[in-house]
Design a protein around this motif. Structure first.
Motif, PDB file in Angstrom:
ATOM      1  N   PHE A   6      77.859 -21.254  73.679  1.00 19.72           N
ATOM      2  CA  PHE A   6      78.266 -20.246  73.395  1.00 19.72           C
ATOM      3  C   PHE A   6      78.596 -19.123  74.136  1.00 19.72           C
ATOM      4  O   PHE A   6      78.251 -19.309  75.470  1.00 19.72           O
ATOM      5  N   SER A   7      79.598 -18.061  73.814  1.00 23.54           N
ATOM      6  CA  SER A   7      79.786 -16.821  74.664  1.00 23.54           C
ATOM      7  C   SER A   7      78.757 -16.101  74.347  1.00 23.54           C
ATOM      8  O   SER A   7      78.571 -15.619  73.297  1.00 23.54           O
ATOM      9  N   TYR A   8      78.379 -15.186  75.549  1.00 26.38           N
ATOM     10  CA  TYR A   8      77.351 -14.467  75.246  1.00 26.38           C
ATOM     11  C   TYR A   8      77.973 -12.795  75.634  1.00 26.38           C
ATOM     12  O   TYR A   8      78.447 -12.508  76.540  1.00 26.38           O
ATOM     13  N   HIS A   9      77.713 -11.936  74.745  1.00 24.60           N
ATOM     14  CA  HIS A   9      78.168 -10.574  74.847  1.00 24.60           C
ATOM     15  C   HIS A   9      76.868  -9.463  74.633  1.00 24.60           C
ATOM     16  O   HIS A   9      76.198  -9.791  73.753  1.00 24.60           O
ATOM     17  N   ARG A  10      76.925  -8.573  75.464  1.00 20.86           N
ATOM     18  CA  ARG A  10      75.823  -7.635  75.481  1.00 20.86           C
ATOM     19  C   ARG A  10      76.362  -6.256  75.213  1.00 20.86           C
ATOM     20  O   ARG A  10      76.676  -5.416  76.371  1.00 20.86           O
ATOM     21  N   PRO A  11      76.869  -5.491  74.295  1.00 23.67           N
ATOM     22  CA  PRO A  11      77.412  -4.574  74.088  1.00 23.67           C
ATOM     23  C   PRO A  11      76.611  -3.425  74.275  1.00 23.67           C
ATOM     24  O   PRO A  11      75.238  -3.527  74.275  1.00 23.67           O
ATOM     25  N   ALA A  12      77.325  -2.246  74.941  1.00 22.53           N
ATOM     26  CA  ALA A  12      76.350  -1.052  75.240  1.00 22.53           C
ATOM     27  C   ALA A  12      76.289   0.011  74.330  1.00 22.53           C
ATOM     28  O   ALA A  12      75.727   1.015  74.316  1.00 22.53           O
ATOM     29  N   SER A  13      77.107  -0.229  73.011  1.00 26.30           N
ATOM     30  CA  SER A  13      77.010   0.818  71.753  1.00 26.30           C
ATOM     31  C   SER A  13      77.341   0.280  70.666  1.00 26.30           C
ATOM     32  O   SER A  13      77.794  -1.037  70.737  1.00 26.30           O
ATOM     33  N   VAL A  14      76.791   0.862  69.624  1.00 28.81           N
ATOM     34  CA  VAL A  14      76.801   0.256  68.222  1.00 28.81           C
ATOM     35  C   VAL A  14      78.364  -0.062  68.039  1.00 28.81           C
ATOM     36  O   VAL A  14      78.788  -1.064  67.306  1.00 28.81           O
ATOM     37  N   ASP A  15      79.383   0.873  68.383  1.00 26.35           N
ATOM     38  CA  ASP A  15      80.789   0.507  68.182  1.00 26.35           C
ATOM     39  C   ASP A  15      81.467  -0.735  68.710  1.00 26.35           C
ATOM     40  O   ASP A  15      81.947  -1.235  68.234  1.00 26.35           O
ATOM     41  N   GLU A  16      80.839  -0.702  70.019  1.00 31.62           N
ATOM     42  CA  GLU A  16      81.143  -2.020  70.787  1.00 31.62           C
ATOM     43  C   GLU A  16      80.647  -3.261  70.179  1.00 31.62           C
ATOM     44  O   GLU A  16      81.477  -4.340  69.732  1.00 31.62           O
ATOM     45  N   ALA A  17      79.395  -3.206  69.530  1.00 26.08           N
ATOM     46  CA  ALA A  17      78.916  -4.341  69.075  1.00 26.08           C
ATOM     47  C   ALA A  17      79.644  -4.802  67.727  1.00 26.08           C
ATOM     48  O   ALA A  17      80.173  -5.783  67.170  1.00 26.08           O
ATOM     49  N   LEU A  18      80.215  -3.696  66.817  1.00 22.20           N
ATOM     50  CA  LEU A  18      80.810  -3.936  65.692  1.00 22.20           C
ATOM     51  C   LEU A  18      82.270  -4.237  65.956  1.00 22.20           C
ATOM     52  O   LEU A  18      82.845  -5.051  65.216  1.00 22.20           O
ATOM     53  N   ASP A  19      82.937  -3.694  67.033  1.00 22.98           N
ATOM     54  CA  ASP A  19      84.306  -4.329  67.621  1.00 22.98           C
ATOM     55  C   ASP A  19      84.155  -5.870  67.685  1.00 22.98           C
ATOM     56  O   ASP A  19      85.070  -6.667  67.282  1.00 22.98           O
ATOM     57  N   LEU A  20      83.091  -6.003  68.355  1.00 21.57           N
ATOM     58  CA  LEU A  20      83.109  -7.762  68.693  1.00 21.57           C
ATOM     59  C   LEU A  20      82.840  -8.480  67.619  1.00 21.57           C
ATOM     60  O   LEU A  20      83.432  -9.653  67.262  1.00 21.57           O
ATOM     61  N   LEU A  21      81.897  -7.916  66.545  1.00 21.10           N
ATOM     62  CA  LEU A  21      81.903  -8.489  65.257  1.00 21.10           C
ATOM     63  C   LEU A  21      83.114  -8.829  64.419  1.00 21.10           C
ATOM     64  O   LEU A  21      83.471  -9.713  63.860  1.00 21.10           O
ATOM     65  N   ALA A  22      84.076  -7.554  64.455  1.00 21.26           N
ATOM     66  CA  ALA A  22      85.111  -7.617  63.764  1.00 21.26           C
ATOM     67  C   ALA A  22      86.144  -8.688  64.494  1.00 21.26           C
ATOM     68  O   ALA A  22      86.947  -9.506  63.664  1.00 21.26           O
ATOM     69  N   ARG A  23      86.083  -8.655  65.904  1.00 22.20           N
ATOM     70  CA  ARG A  23      86.994  -9.500  66.541  1.00 22.20           C
ATOM     71  C   ARG A  23      86.776 -11.174  66.336  1.00 22.20           C
ATOM     72  O   ARG A  23      87.585 -12.093  65.981  1.00 22.20           O
ATOM     73  N   HIS A  24      85.452 -11.593  66.167  1.00 20.90           N
ATOM     74  CA  HIS A  24      84.981 -12.988  66.274  1.00 20.90           C
ATOM     75  C   HIS A  24      84.672 -13.343  64.760  1.00 20.90           C
ATOM     76  O   HIS A  24      84.425 -14.444  64.580  1.00 20.90           O
ATOM     77  N   GLY A  25      84.551 -12.384  63.814  1.00 20.90           N
ATOM     78  CA  GLY A  25      83.877 -12.777  62.328  1.00 20.90           C
ATOM     79  C   GLY A  25      83.059 -13.725  62.231  1.00 20.90           C
ATOM     80  O   GLY A  25      81.752 -13.502  62.702  1.00 20.90           O
ATOM     81  N   ALA A  26      83.296 -14.712  61.354  1.00 20.61           N
ATOM     82  CA  ALA A  26      82.053 -15.666  61.157  1.00 20.61           C
ATOM     83  C   ALA A  26      81.768 -16.613  62.371  1.00 20.61           C
ATOM     84  O   ALA A  26      80.807 -17.400  62.386  1.00 20.61           O
ATOM     85  N   ASP A  27      82.386 -16.475  63.419  1.00 22.41           N
ATOM     86  CA  ASP A  27      82.129 -17.100  64.634  1.00 22.41           C
ATOM     87  C   ASP A  27      81.075 -16.543  65.338  1.00 22.41           C
ATOM     88  O   ASP A  27      80.746 -16.980  66.616  1.00 22.41           O
ATOM     89  N   ALA A  28      80.879 -15.196  65.137  1.00 25.52           N
ATOM     90  CA  ALA A  28      79.764 -14.563  65.815  1.00 25.52           C
ATOM     91  C   ALA A  28      78.450 -14.323  65.105  1.00 25.52           C
ATOM     92  O   ALA A  28      78.540 -14.295  63.805  1.00 25.52           O
ATOM     93  N   LYS A  29      77.447 -14.011  65.770  1.00 25.11           N
ATOM     94  CA  LYS A  29      76.058 -13.602  65.169  1.00 25.11           C
ATOM     95  C   LYS A  29      75.340 -12.666  66.010  1.00 25.11           C
ATOM     96  O   LYS A  29      75.513 -12.824  67.361  1.00 25.11           O
ATOM     97  N   PRO A  30      75.108 -11.436  65.321  1.00 24.71           N
ATOM     98  CA  PRO A  30      74.125 -10.760  66.298  1.00 24.71           C
ATOM     99  C   PRO A  30      72.789 -11.554  66.508  1.00 24.71           C
ATOM    100  O   PRO A  30      72.369 -12.193  65.887  1.00 24.71           O
ATOM    101  N   ILE A  31      72.320 -10.949  67.788  1.00 24.38           N
ATOM    102  CA  ILE A  31      70.770 -11.317  68.345  1.00 24.38           C
ATOM    103  C   ILE A  31      69.991 -10.363  68.308  1.00 24.38           C
ATOM    104  O   ILE A  31      70.252  -9.452  69.199  1.00 24.38           O
TER     105      ILE A  31
END
Ligand code: FAD
Length: 290
Positions: A6-31
């Motif tokens: 998997f690819s690992y993302h470590r957002p620094a803000s809630v907005d950045e986290a939401l951008d990542l979830l929007a971009r990757h949709g069902a392929d992404a999961k928060p941890i």
């Protein structure tokens, strides 16, 4: 077994986290704490292509009073919830539930939001949220919504979260003056999920029951709040006969499924026993406070 790549993302803000979830949709999961997701990935029951790590979003760990409600951020660890003076004073049932979750190591890492999103039928946080009528704030890029806990938890391990949405916080009504609460559960071994768990709040006026909330976890795919049972026992003195009658009614109100190792009759019996124990503790606390 090890997880799929998997690819690992470590957002620094809630907005950045939401951008990542929007971009990757069902392929992404928060941890968050990883206490449920990592074992599922190791067993290949979950194989997200992108992991969005929420652990730097410290604003989501906040616990604060908001008017007549207590707001707990999604990243608040089980231990922080159990030990928070604000939670213990204003929402003691939440602290009582949190301190019974799993083992020490799990309480150190596991989070409120992760537990609610995981939606195990016997999870303490789900049961307390339903019993108290918690409201969850969910967010996706550019939008927020507030959902009642009872509408959020749809079935076992299934919630109303969209793939690009995350839980920001849960808010609970502050305990009314004189209200007491108790949490009781039965599990096979220390640290296991409950077979059945019961949450109760009680308030007396002039020695009679003025309010009663009863929740049962583990007896159905999602926790149940037994409002019809509770409303039938208001206005009475909470003696031993009252406790036994409420407990019997709770037993009759749940309809667990038969499981090869846990027959339905056993969960019904546990429901009766645990409701009786939780109510006895509530009455004891009310009498001590009087
Ligand atoms: C041995 C063991 C015993 C346990 N015993 C118990 C127990 O007795 N009672 C109990 O309730 N739990 C128990 N747990 C589970 C534990 O409470 C987990 O911490 C919890 O279920 C998940 O929280 P987490 O923060 O670890 O979430 P993670 O494992 O990181 O994530 C779980 C799920 O939630 C999603 N998620 C996480 N955060 C968010 C968010 N903010 N918004 C949207 N989705 C999110 C993830 O994508 C994933 O699908 C146990 C776990 C273990 C390993």
């Amino acid at each position: 077994m090890k997880p799929a790549a998997f690819s690992y993302h470590r957002p620094a803000s809630v907005d950045e986290a939401l951008d990542l979830l929007a971009r990757h949709g069902a392929d992404a999961k928060p941890i968050a704490g990883g206490q449920s997701l990592v074992p599922m990935m190791n067993l290949r029951l979950a194989s997200p292509a992108h992991l969005v790590d929420l652990n730097d979003l410290s604003e989501l760990g906040r616990i604060r009073l908001q008017g007549d409600r207590l707001e707990v951020g999604a990243l608040a660890r089980h231990r922080a919830v159990a030990e928070s003076p604000l939670v213990r004073e204003h929402c003691p049932l939440l602290a009582q539930g949190a301190r019974t979750i799993g083992h020490y190591a799990i309480r150190e890492r596991g989070t409120l939001g992760g537990s609610l999103a995981h939606a195990d039928p016997a999870a303490q946080h789900a049961l307390v949220a339903v019993t108290l009528g918690a409201q969850l704030t969910l967010a996706r890029r550019g939008a927020r919504r507030v959902v009642d806990a009872g509408d959020f938890l749809l079935s076992a391990m299934t919630t109303a979260l969209a793939p690009d949405e995350m839980v920001l916080s849960a808010s609970y009504p502050r305990a009314a003056a004189g209200e007491v609460s108790a949490f009781r559960m039965f599990n096979q071994r220390h640290g296991d999920f409950a077979i059945v768990a019961v949450a109760a709040t009680l308030a007396l006026e002039g020695g009679r029951v003025a309010s009663l909330r009863l929740g049962v976890g583990g007896a159905a795919p999602v926790p149940q709040r037994l409002d019809a049972v509770a409303s039938g026992f208001l206005g009475l003195a909470p003696g031993a006969a009252w406790i036994a009658a409420v407990a019997r009614a709770a037993r009759d109100a749940v309809a667990p499924e038969d499981h090869p190792r846990v027959p339905a009759a056993y969960r019904k019996e546990l429901t009766e026993t645990l409701v009786a124990r939780a109510l006895a503790r509530c009455v004891e606390k009310s009498e001590a406070a009087a």
